[in-house]
Design a protein around this motif. Structure first.
Motif, short mmCIF file in Angstrom:
data_model
loop_
_atom_site.label_atom_id
_atom_site.label_comp_id
_atom_site.label_asym_id
_atom_site.label_seq_id
_atom_site.Cartn_x
_atom_site.Cartn_y
_atom_site.Cartn_z
N LYS A 737 0.92 -0.65 -0.40
CA LYS A 737 -0.14 0.40 0.19
C LYS A 737 0.98 1.15 -0.02
CE LYS A 737 -3.88 2.20 2.79
NZ LYS A 737 -4.79 1.50 3.16
N MET A 738 0.62 2.03 -1.42
CA MET A 738 1.89 2.95 -1.04
C MET A 738 0.68 4.56 -1.58
SD MET A 738 4.67 2.05 -3.36
CE MET A 738 3.90 1.24 -4.23
N LYS A 739 1.13 5.33 -0.56
CA LYS A 739 0.30 6.44 -0.17
C LYS A 739 1.47 7.37 -0.30
CE LYS A 739 -3.92 5.94 0.75
NZ LYS A 739 -5.52 6.93 0.50
N CYS A 740 2.12 8.39 0.13
CA CYS A 740 2.80 9.47 0.41
C CYS A 740 3.54 9.10 -1.10
CB CYS A 740 3.40 9.84 1.45
SG CYS A 740 5.07 9.40 2.17
N GLY A 741 4.58 7.92 -0.86
CA GLY A 741 5.61 7.65 -2.17
C GLY A 741 6.73 8.33 -1.88
N VAL A 742 7.03 9.39 -0.49
CA VAL A 742 8.27 9.83 -0.35
C VAL A 742 8.40 9.43 1.28
CG1 VAL A 742 8.20 11.71 -1.50
CG2 VAL A 742 7.21 12.09 0.53
N GLY A 743 8.37 8.09 1.57
CA GLY A 743 8.96 7.94 2.82
C GLY A 743 9.39 7.99 3.93
N LYS A 744 7.17 9.02 3.76
CA LYS A 744 6.97 8.96 5.38
C LYS A 744 5.77 8.65 5.99
CE LYS A 744 8.95 13.39 4.32
NZ LYS A 744 10.43 12.87 4.66
N CYS A 745 4.91 7.82 4.91
CA CYS A 745 3.55 8.25 5.31
C CYS A 745 3.14 6.64 6.32
CB CYS A 745 2.37 8.29 4.91
SG CYS A 745 2.08 6.48 3.42
N GLY A 746 3.97 5.48 6.14
CA GLY A 746 4.31 4.52 6.77
C GLY A 746 4.13 3.36 6.45
N HIS A 747 2.61 3.15 4.98
CA HIS A 747 1.74 2.46 4.39
C HIS A 747 3.04 1.07 4.06
CE1 HIS A 747 -2.13 4.00 6.02
NE2 HIS A 747 -1.52 5.21 5.29
N CYS A 748 3.51 1.96 3.33
CA CYS A 748 4.31 0.47 2.44
C CYS A 748 5.28 -0.36 3.33
CB CYS A 748 4.56 1.25 0.99
SG CYS A 748 6.04 2.30 1.96
N GLN A 749 5.56 0.06 4.44
CA GLN A 749 6.38 -0.14 5.04
C GLN A 749 6.57 -2.07 5.34
OE1 GLN A 749 7.39 1.05 9.07
NE2 GLN A 749 9.62 0.61 8.70
N ILE A 750 8.09 -2.31 4.82
CA ILE A 750 8.34 -3.97 4.96
C ILE A 750 9.50 -4.04 5.87
CG2 ILE A 750 8.70 -6.63 3.78
CD1 ILE A 750 7.98 -4.96 1.18
N ASN A 751 8.97 -4.31 6.65
CA ASN A 751 9.67 -4.26 8.06
C ASN A 751 10.98 -2.96 8.31
OD1 ASN A 751 11.09 -7.28 7.23
ND2 ASN A 751 9.68 -6.94 8.96
N GLY A 752 11.97 -2.15 7.74
CA GLY A 752 12.85 -2.16 8.07
C GLY A 752 12.65 -1.04 7.14
N ILE A 753 11.86 -1.49 6.09
CA ILE A 753 12.24 -0.47 4.86
C ILE A 753 10.60 -0.26 4.67
CG2 ILE A 753 14.49 -1.76 4.13
CD1 ILE A 753 11.53 -2.16 1.72
N TYR A 754 11.17 0.66 3.49
CA TYR A 754 9.85 1.81 2.62
C TYR A 754 9.99 0.88 0.75
CZ TYR A 754 8.97 4.44 6.35
OH TYR A 754 8.62 5.12 8.12
N THR A 755 8.54 0.82 0.88
CA THR A 755 8.90 -0.32 -0.68
C THR A 755 8.60 1.08 -1.43
OG1 THR A 755 6.98 -2.06 0.23
CG2 THR A 755 7.57 -1.85 -2.48
N CYS A 756 7.88 2.70 -0.97
CA CYS A 756 8.34 3.34 -1.93
C CYS A 756 9.27 3.72 -2.91
CB CYS A 756 7.22 4.34 -2.17
SG CYS A 756 7.12 5.31 -0.33
#
Lengths: 775, 246
Positions: A737-756
Motif C-alpha cells: 500500500k503506497m500513499k505518500c511515495g516519499v517514505g513518510k506515511c508508513g503504509h508501505c513499510q516492509i520491516n525496516g524499509i519503505y517499498t516506495c
C-alpha cells in the motif's frame, strides 16, 4: 564522566591491595585509600562514580563520611563491604545512598556482579554529569548558546506574561488529575512540575489532521498547496519529548523536506523543563532521553525558589534578553541543580535490563519469537498506543469534496501500523493482517527500524503507551526486556538506506493530460499520458507514479512503458478501487495529477550484457512491460532474452497484439500459458512455473526479473533455485500500500524499509532479510 | 441527470431524518443541486416510487416492515441504512431482552392483543445494505459525506478503527483512567469521540469495527469491575453489548 573509576576504602592492607589489583585487572581505574575521612578532600576534586568501602556499620564516623561523600556527589554509587551486617545499620546505609553491600569474606564473583550491575545502572543514566557542566565564563552576562543562568520564579512568570502579549503560548496544565498541553493565558495556569502529559507536544508540529492541497475540478484542474501554521511558544516540554521532536525534525526536515512540517517547526519556540518527578511508567534514562543538550531554545531546571535556564539557540537567548531578567547562578545553585537531577534519576521505577544499544540486535533475533503471538492476543487494535506516542508520525491521505462537488481539499490525518487496515490495498490484500505482525512491527519501529534509518531512538521511554493500553501490552520496555532474556548476540544485518531525492512540494501533483485510452480486457485499460509542462517524466523501468484525480484521491500505479519511447508514458490499469474506477471513467483529453516517478526500478546496470529471463504473472506484465520495451529498444546490449507470461484465462490476456508480436519475434524467446483454458485455446495450459522448464538457463550469465501476484513468487523462486540461480540474480517487484511515495506515511513499510523508496524492485538477496516480504 | 433519492422510516424516533435536515442554507442548496429528493415524509407531501437511492431509517420490528423494506430493495439501486436503528438494531433491541408477548403487554397494556411484533433487527438482517450512515443520531456531516461519496462513485471515508483513535486525537483523558468504563475500544470511529469529549463515555451507537477483539473488551470491562449483568445494564441501549456478551 568515566563510569569505570572506582575508589576503594579499606583499612586492611592485604584486602585493599588484592581488591585493587583485581579491579584493575578487570578494567577499572582504581584509587585506594586506608581511611575514608582522609580522602574527602581528594574525593571532592576527582571523578569517582563508584565507591567500595569497608564499613563497620555501627561506626558513626564512617557513616558520616558516607553522608559527606553523598552530599558532594549525590549520584555516587557506594558498595559497602562489612563483616557485621545488622538490619538497622544496613537500612541507615541504604538511606544515604548505598546501593548494595557484601559480607566478608568477599566472594569475587559476587562482587563482580554487583559492580557490573552498578556500572550498567550508571550507563543508563549517564548524562547527569555532562549536563551540569556550566560554560559561563567570568561575569559574562551575554546570553550565548549553551550558557546557563539563574532566573527567579517571578522573572520566569514575567517572561511568560510578556510572551503572552505577542504570541500564542501553549503549556502544560493540570486537568482531571492528569496533565495536558493546552493554550494558556497566564503563567498561573502552568504546571511545570508534572510527571507526563496524556498526549505529547508533537501535535503542534504535526497535527492530527491538516490540509495539504486545495483544488478545483473541471476546467483547468486548479491545485494549490496549503501550508498553515501559527507562531507559537511551547513551554514545559520534557527532555524525552524534545528528543522525539528531534526525531521528527530528522524525518520531516532532512529527507524529502516536508514544507508543512517545516513551516510549523520553524515557527515554534520550545522551552523545555527537566523532568524531576517522572511517571512510574517512564524509563527515559534507559533510552538516554532523560536529559538533553539539544533540541530546545531554552531549558529550565526547577531548583526550588529559582530555575537554572540553559540557552539552546539564538532565538532562546533573544527571548530571554527581551522578556525578562536573569543572572549568573551561585555556586549553591549549581550544586542544587546537580542534586535535584540526581534525585530525579533515583525516582525512575523501571529500567531496561540491557543496554539500549543491544535492542536492535535483540529484536533481530526475536523476529520469530512466540512472544509476538502470545502477547498480542489481547490487543484491541484500538490504536491508543500509537496515538499517544511522540515518535509516531505515520499518516493517511484523503480527498474531501465540498458539497458543490466542484472544489475540495486533500488532507492528511494520523494513521498507524497498529490499525487493522493500515497495510490493506484496494484488491483486499492485507500485508499485515494479524495482530501479532502489527504488534511486532510497532515494536520493531520503536526499537530498530527508526534507529537504523534515522540514527535516533524510536522510543523515548515516556511510558504514555503503557498508560494508554487497556490490554496492558504496549510498553516497549516490557517487550525489550522479555526478549532480551532469550537472546544470544549475533551480527546484525546492516540497514539498507539510500539517500533520498530532495523535492520542494512533495505532495503537489503535476498535471498531465490523457492522450489516449485503450481497453485491454473487460477490467483493464491502458492510458497514454503527457505532462502538461511538456517535460519528460524521466522514469526508469519498474518505477511508479501516483495518479491523482482531485476529489477521488490518489493511488500508486506502475509505469508500463519504456522511457526510451518519447515524452509520453503509459499506465496500464485494472479497475479495482476508487481511484482506478474513476480513472477508467475518464477519456482522452482529461487531466489527472501525477507525482513521481518514485522508488527503485530494475537495476539496469546489473542487467546489461547478461542473458535475461523475464517472468510476468497476470497484470504483473504492466510494470514488467516497461522493462521488456526498454530491453527490446536496446536489444544489442543484452544476450539471450526470454519472456514467460501466464494468466488465469485466455480472456485475461493483456496487450494481446504485443504478445503476438513477441511470439513471432526472433529477438525474444517467448512462452505463455493459462491456468484455465477456454474453447479454442491451443496454447499451453498450467502454472507459469512449468514454462521455466522450457528455457535453457546458464545460471552464471542469467539475470531474472519477476513481477506477479504474491502467491506466484514463492513457486517461481523455488523453481529458479532448482535451476541454480543465485539470489543476487533474481529481482522481484513487490506490491504494497503506497500513499505518500516519499517514505513518510508508513503504509508501505516492509520491516525496516519503505517499498516506495528502496523498492518496489528488490533483489532476492535483499528480500531474504526482510521477513515481512514472505517468500 | 440527478439521482432520485428517497427517505423511508421504519421503527425509530425519526430523529435521524430530522437531523438530516439540519444543514445550513447554502449546503442544502448545494445538496439539492446534486440530488432530487422524491420521497421524504417528514418534509414534503409529494411521494414517488421512482428512485435510485433509498435511505432507510429505523429498525425492522414487524412482519409488515420486512415486506416493505424488501420492496424498497427491489426498487432501489443503492440502499443506505440511516442511523443506529437501521445500521445495528439500536434502541429498539431493548425489547429483545424480554419475550415478545411481554413486550407487547408492557407497551400496550390491555390493547396488546391488537398488535404484533417480532424481535427488532437492523435492515441488513433482512436485505442487502450498500452503505451505512452510523450513529445515534448520525452527524449531518456524515450523511453529507456518504451522499458525496455516492455522487463521486467512491467508498465513503468511514473508519474501520475504534473510537479510541479519535479520542486520543482529541487529546481526551481515557475514561478508564478515570476509573469508568466505555465501549470505545471496539466501537467504530467516525464520531470524533464526541461523547467522551463531552465528558461521558461511549455506548457503542456506531456499532462494532470489522474485527473487534470481543474477548479482550470483556476482560477489560471485567477488570474494571463490571459483571456480565452490569455490562448489559450499562451498555444495552444500542445492542452493541449483545455482541460483546455473545
Amino acid at each position: 564522566m568515566n563510569e569505570s573509576s572506582v575508589l576503594v576504602i579499606e583499612s586492611d592492607p592485604i584486602v585493599r591491595e588484592s581488591l585493587s589489583g583485581w579491579l584493575s585487572s578487570t578494567g577499572f581505574e582504581v584509587t585506594s585509600a586506608e581511611d575514608g575521612a582522609k580522602i574527602i578532600k581528594v574525593f571532592a576534586k576527582s571523578d569517582f562514580n563508584i565507591v567500595i568501602m569497608d564499613v563497620r556499620l555501627h561506626s558513626e564516623t564512617q557513616l558520616a563520611t558516607l553522608r559527606e561523600m553523598k552530599a558532594i556527589r549525590p549520584w555516587i554509587k557506594t558498595i559497602i563491604i562489612t563483616s557485621h551486617p545488622q538490619e538497622e545499620t544496613v537500612l541507615e546505609a541504604k538511606k544515604i545512598g548505598v546501593v548494595d553491600y557484601i559480607v566478608k569474606p568477599v566472594d569475587m564473583d559476587d562482587l563482580q556482579k554487583i559492580i557490573q550491575g552498578t556500572v550498567e545502572s550508571i550507563c543508563r543514566g549517564n548524562l547527569t554529569d555532562d549536563n551540569t557542566s556550566f560554560e559561563t565564563s567570568g561575569d559574562d552576562l551575554v546570553p550565548g548558546i549553551k550558557k546557563s543562568f539563574a532566573i527567579s520564579r517571578e522573572n520566569l512568570s514575567l517572561m511568560v506574561e510578556n510572551l503572552l502579549k505577542e504570541i500564542e503560548v501553549v503549556g502544560v496544565k493540570a486537568k482531571q488529575g492528569k496533565y495536558i498541553y493546552d493554550r494558556i493565558y497566564g503563567f498561573y495556569e502552568l504546571s511545570l512540575d508534572y510527571d507526563v502529559t496524556v498526549s505529547p507536544p508533537t501535535r503542534y508540529m504535526f497535527p492530527p489532521k491538516e490540509t495539504l492541497l486545495k483544488f478545483k475540478t473541471g476546467n483547468g484542474n486548479y491545485v494549490e498547496p496549503v501550508i498553515e501554521y501559527t507562531p507559537r511558544v511551547i513551554i514545559g516540554v520534557h527532555p524525552y519529548d524534545i528528543k522525539a521532536i528531534e526525531l521528527l525534525d530528522e524525518v520531516f526536515m532532512n529527507h524529502n523536506p516536508d514544507p508543512n512540517y517545516i513551516a510549523r517547526r520553524e515557527n515554534t519556540v520550545i522551552i523545555g523543563v527537566d523532568c524531576l518527578h517522572p511517571s512510574p511508567r517512564s524509563f527515559a534514562p534507559s533510552m538516554g532521553t532523560n536529559w538533553t543538550e539539544t533540541g530546545f531554545d531554552l531549558l529550565l531546571t526547577d531548583i526550588g525558589n529559582s530555575y537554572i535556564v540553559k540557552i539552546g539557540t539564538e532565538k532562546g537567548a533573544e527571548l530571554l534578553v527581551k522578556h525578562t531578567k536573569y543572572r549568573l547562578p551561585t555556586g549553591d545553585e549549581i550544586v542544587r541543580q546537580k542534586k535535584v537531577r540526581g534525585e530525579a534519576l533515583n525516582r525512575y521505577k523501571i529500567a531496561l535490563d540491557t543496554p539500549k544499544d543491544r535492542i536492535p540486535k535483540i529484536l533481530e533475533e526475536s523476529y520469530d519469537d512466540p512472544y509476538w503471538e502470545n502477547r498480542s492476543a489481547t490487543c484491541l487494535s484500538c490504536g491508543s498506543c500509537i496515538m499517544v506516542c511522540p515518535t509516531c508520525y505515520c499518516f493517511d491521505v484523503k480527498d474531501e469534496m465540498a458539497l458543490n462537488l466542484k472544489e475540495g481539499e486533500r488532507f492528511r490525518r494520523w494513521d498507524g501500523c497498529m490499525l487493522v487496515d493500515f497495510a490493506k490495498v484496494a484488491s483486499g490484500e492485507n500485508f499485515r493482517k494479524d495482530k501479532a505482525s502489527r504488534f511486532r512491527h510497532r515494536m520493531f519501529r520503536k526499537g530498530k527500524y527508526i534507529l537504523e534509518r534515522y540514527g535516533k531512538v524510536g522510543c523515548v521511554g515516556c511510558g504514555r503507551c503503557s498508560s494508554a493500553c487497556l490490554a496492558g501490552i504496549a510498553s516497549p520496555l516490557e517487550a525489550f526486556n522479555a526478549l532480551a532474556e532469550n537472546i544470544r548476540l549475533k551480527e546484525a544485518a546492516t540497514s539498507v538506506i539510500q539517500a533520498a531525492k530532495p523535492a520542494r512540494d512533495i505532495y503537489t501533483p503535476e498535471m498531465a493530460e490523457i492522450l489516449s485510452v485503450r481497453q485491454l480486457t473487460e477490467k483493464e485499460k491502458v492510458f497514454e499520458l503527457k505532462l502538461k509542462s511538456g517535460k519528460k517524466l524521466g522514469h526508469y523501468p519498474g518505477q511508479f507514479v501516483t495518479v491523482s484525480i482531485m476529489g477521488t484521491g490518489e493511488a500508486p500505479l506502475s509505469i508500463s512503458s519504456s522511457p526510451l519511447r518519447g515524452k509520453n508514458f503509459q499506465l496500464a490499469v485494472r479497475n479495482m478501487g476508487d481511484l482506478t474506477s474513476a480513472l477508467h471513467s475518464l477519456e482522452a483529453g482529461a487531466t489527472v495529477g501525477i507525482r513521481g516517478p518514485f522508488g527503485n526500478g530494475f537495476p539496469l546496470e546489473t542487467l546489461e550484457g547478461r542473458d535475461l529471463l523475464l517472468i510476468a504473472g497476470g497484470i504483473g506484465l504492466f510494470p514488467l512491460r516497461s522493462l521488456i520495451q526498454y530491453v527490446m529498444d536496446r536489444r544489442y546490449d543484452y544476450g539471450k532474452v526470454s519472456l514467460l507470461y501466464g494468466c488465469r484465462t485466455p480472456a485475461e490476456r493483456v496487450f494481446t497484439d504485443e504478445l503476438d508480436f513477441w511470439q513471432n519475434s526472433k529477438e525474444i524467446d517467448f512462452h505463455e500459458t493459462v491456468d484455465m483454458p477456454c474453447e479454442g485455446w491451443t496454447g499451453n495450459v498450467g502454472v507459469i512455473t512449468n514454462l521455466i522448464d522450457k528455457v535453457d538457463i546458464d545460471p552464471k550469465k542469467t539475470m531474472v526479473a519477476v513481477v506477479g501476484p504474491p502467491v506466484m513468487y514463492k513457486f517461481v523462486i523455488e523453481k529458479l533455485k532448482k535451476r541454480d540461480l543465485p539470489d543476487a540474480h533474481v529481482f522481484l517487484s513487490l506490491e504494497r500500500k503506497m500513499k505518500c511515495g516519499v517514505g513518510k506515511c508508513g503504509h508501505c513499510q516492509i520491516n525496516g524499509i519503505y517499498t516506495c523508496q528502496e523498492g518496489p524492485v528488490f533483489s532476492l538477496t535483499q528480500l531474504r532479510s526482510l521477513r515481512e516480504a514472505v517468500l | 441527470m440527478k439521482p432520485k433519492v428517497a427517505f423511508f422510516d421504519f421503527t425509530g424516533c425519526e430523529g435521524c431524518q430530522l437531523d438530516a435536515l439540519n444543514l445550513d442554507a447554502q449546503d442544502l442548496i448545494d445538496l439539492l443541486n446534486g440530488i432530487d429528493i422524491v420521497n421524504f415524509r417528514e418534509v414534503m407531501t409529494e411521494r414517488s416510487d421512482n428512485y435510485e437511492i433509498a435511505f432507510v431509517e429505523g429498525s425492522i420490528t414487524t412482519e409488515g416492515e420486512i415486506e416493505r423494506v424488501k420492496r424498497i430493495r427491489e426498487q432501489a439501486k443503492i440502499v443506505v441504512a440511516l442511523g443506529a436503528c437501521a445500521c445495528i438494531g439500536g434502541v429498539n433491541c431493548l425489547k429483545n431482552h424480554v419475550p415478545m408477548e411481554e413486550a407487547l403487554r408492557i407497551v400496550y397494556g390491555k390493547d396488546a392483543k391488537y398488535y404484533n411484533t417480532i424481535p427488532a433487527r437492523p435492515a441488513d438482517a433482512v436485505i442487502k445494505v450498500d452503505y451505512y450512515v452510523r450513529g445515534c443520531p448520525p452527524s449531518t456531516s456524515e450523511l453529507v459525506k456518504v451522499i458525496k461519496a455516492l455522487l463521486l462513485n467512491k467508498k465513503p471515508d468511514i473508519p474501520n478503527y475504534p473510537v479510541c483513535v479519535e479520542c486520543k486525537k482529541a487529546g481526551n483523558i481515557c475514561v478508564y483512567e478515570k476509573g469508568q468504563t466505555c465501549l470505545g475500544p471496539v466501537t467504530r470511529a467516525g464520531c470524533n469521540a464526541i461523547c467522551i469529549t463531552s465528558g461521558r463515555y461511549c455506548w457503542g451507537c456506531r456499532g462494532l469495527v470489522d474485527e473487534p477483539n470481543i474477548q479482550s473488551q470483556k476482560d477489560i470491562l471485567n477488570k474494571y469491575g463490571l459483571t456480565a449483568e452490569q455490562v448489559i445494564e450499562k451498555f444495552k441501549i444500542y445492542d452493541t453489548c449483545s455482541e460483546v456478551l455473545k
